[in-house]
Motif scaffolding. Structure first.
Motif: not given
Lengths: 231, 231
Positions: B143-169
């Motif tokens: 869709a050549r949608d720059a705003q949607a791309a920014v929103e995807v980036c913002d969600r990477d934090r949740a994946v990183d948090d998940f990873y960090n907690s999984l690493f500890r577990v």
């Protein structure tokens, strides 16, 4: 192409090769410096490796712009086009190798200065094998030497073997020293990063072979995970 | 460009977008199938994921050839050139995402069918987050949608948090169950692969943003290793 265009194309390709050589040198150096920082627990040196990765990324961008300009302006055909596309892809792989060095450097703070995890002392030997593959495959690219590229591929087996044995040693170490598990997990990732550097050198070798000969290197069984990894 | 050339270019770009969408769909599906095989310890399904990766690689090659042909024949400028180069690079990233799915599938045989490693049951949730990022960033590209791309980036934090907690577990699980260390190390690598899928979706988002706007997304602090990983 006219003589003038041929000359211009040769100049461009020369510049492209120069950028690739420069990138490759930096990536190689980054791996060495990251491993060195790890051994000496030198946090400043690790920080420098992390910061230095930006330079590799910047050169990749230059390669990309130059390659696109060459394709658009000089419309190279056959061998020449293959070489430009190979340069573009090789730059992408070197950027990834730089990322592995950066990832290793980022783990340095997580390994205690006085930890006595003996496998740590054999990891630089693995790094040297992987680094030498990167060095030699870029020489092969500069020389358009398909045979040298094949030889680099053959060496990936040794890096894989090193990784598999290190994996086993690290897991055993964890079992015997549960308190070090957090740190040793970091070493597992570092070993995996080095193994991936070898894989990437192999990928570059395949690109060099294709650029030089126009044919794909014979399929080899060169998976990055082998049965023995599954300790 | 003449009307004829514009039409031909639009057709080519349409084909390029179609190939990227197809590749992305396969990569997404491969991640889901690999995690499913892992949960059910389904070795046949894992083998199919591994074999299926060749198709993703083949489409990447098609994208590359088409992109080079477009640049050479249509000599696109500015926005159009940026889009072709973005497609070329995005294909490279999707190929890597496919490799992560393949790597996950390759580890399936190493996890016992009846192992009771409880963190295993929460890993599909992490995979779904990463997969959804891949899906949405490719929609943003289409869709050549720059705003949607920014929103995807913002969600990477949740994946990183998940990873960090999984690493500890996972590290805690290793400490408490030393006999499972070999298997849990495999899960650590799988968690890391999923975290990298999120990083790659972020990279694609940055490319989509650049292709759509001609500007680089503001630098964010989005390292793939965070302090909390160093348990």
């Amino acid at each position: 192409m006219s003589d003038h265009t041929v000359k211009a194309f040769d100049d461009d390709i020369g510049e492209l090769r120069g950028l690739i050589a420069q990138m490759g040198g930096l990536a190689e150096q980054a791996i060495g410096a990251a491993m060195d920082a790890l051994q000496r627990h030198d946090l400043d040196a690790a920080t420098r490796v992390i910061a230095g990765d930006k330079q590799i990324d910047a050169i990749e961008m230059e390669v990309e712009q130059l390659a696109v300009r060459i394709i658009a302006l000089r419309a190279p055909m056959a061998d020449d086009l293959r070489e430009v596309v190979a340069a573009l892809k090789i730059a992408g792989v070197i950027e990834r190798i730089g990322d592995y060095a950066k990832n290793i450097a980022k783990r340095v703070p997580d390994i205690d200065a006085h930890s006595e995890i003996e496998p740590l002392s054999i990891m630089p030997a693995m790094a040297n094998l992987a680094k030498a593959m990167v060095h030699d495959v870029l020489d092969a690219f500069a020389a358009r030497d398909a045979q040298a590229a094949v030889e680099v591929c053959d060496r990936d087996r040794a890096v894989d073997d090193f990784y598999n044995s290190l994996f086993r040693v690290l897991v055993t170490h964890m079992m015997e020293n549960p308190k070090t598990i957090g740190q040793v997990a970091q070493l597992l990732f570092i070993a995996k990063n080095l193994e991936r550097v070898g894989d990437h050198a192999t990928n570059v070798a395949e690109m060099v072979y294709y650029a030089a000969t126009g044919e794909h290197m014979a399929e080899r069984d060169r998976g990055s995970l082998t049965a023995s990894e599954g300790v």
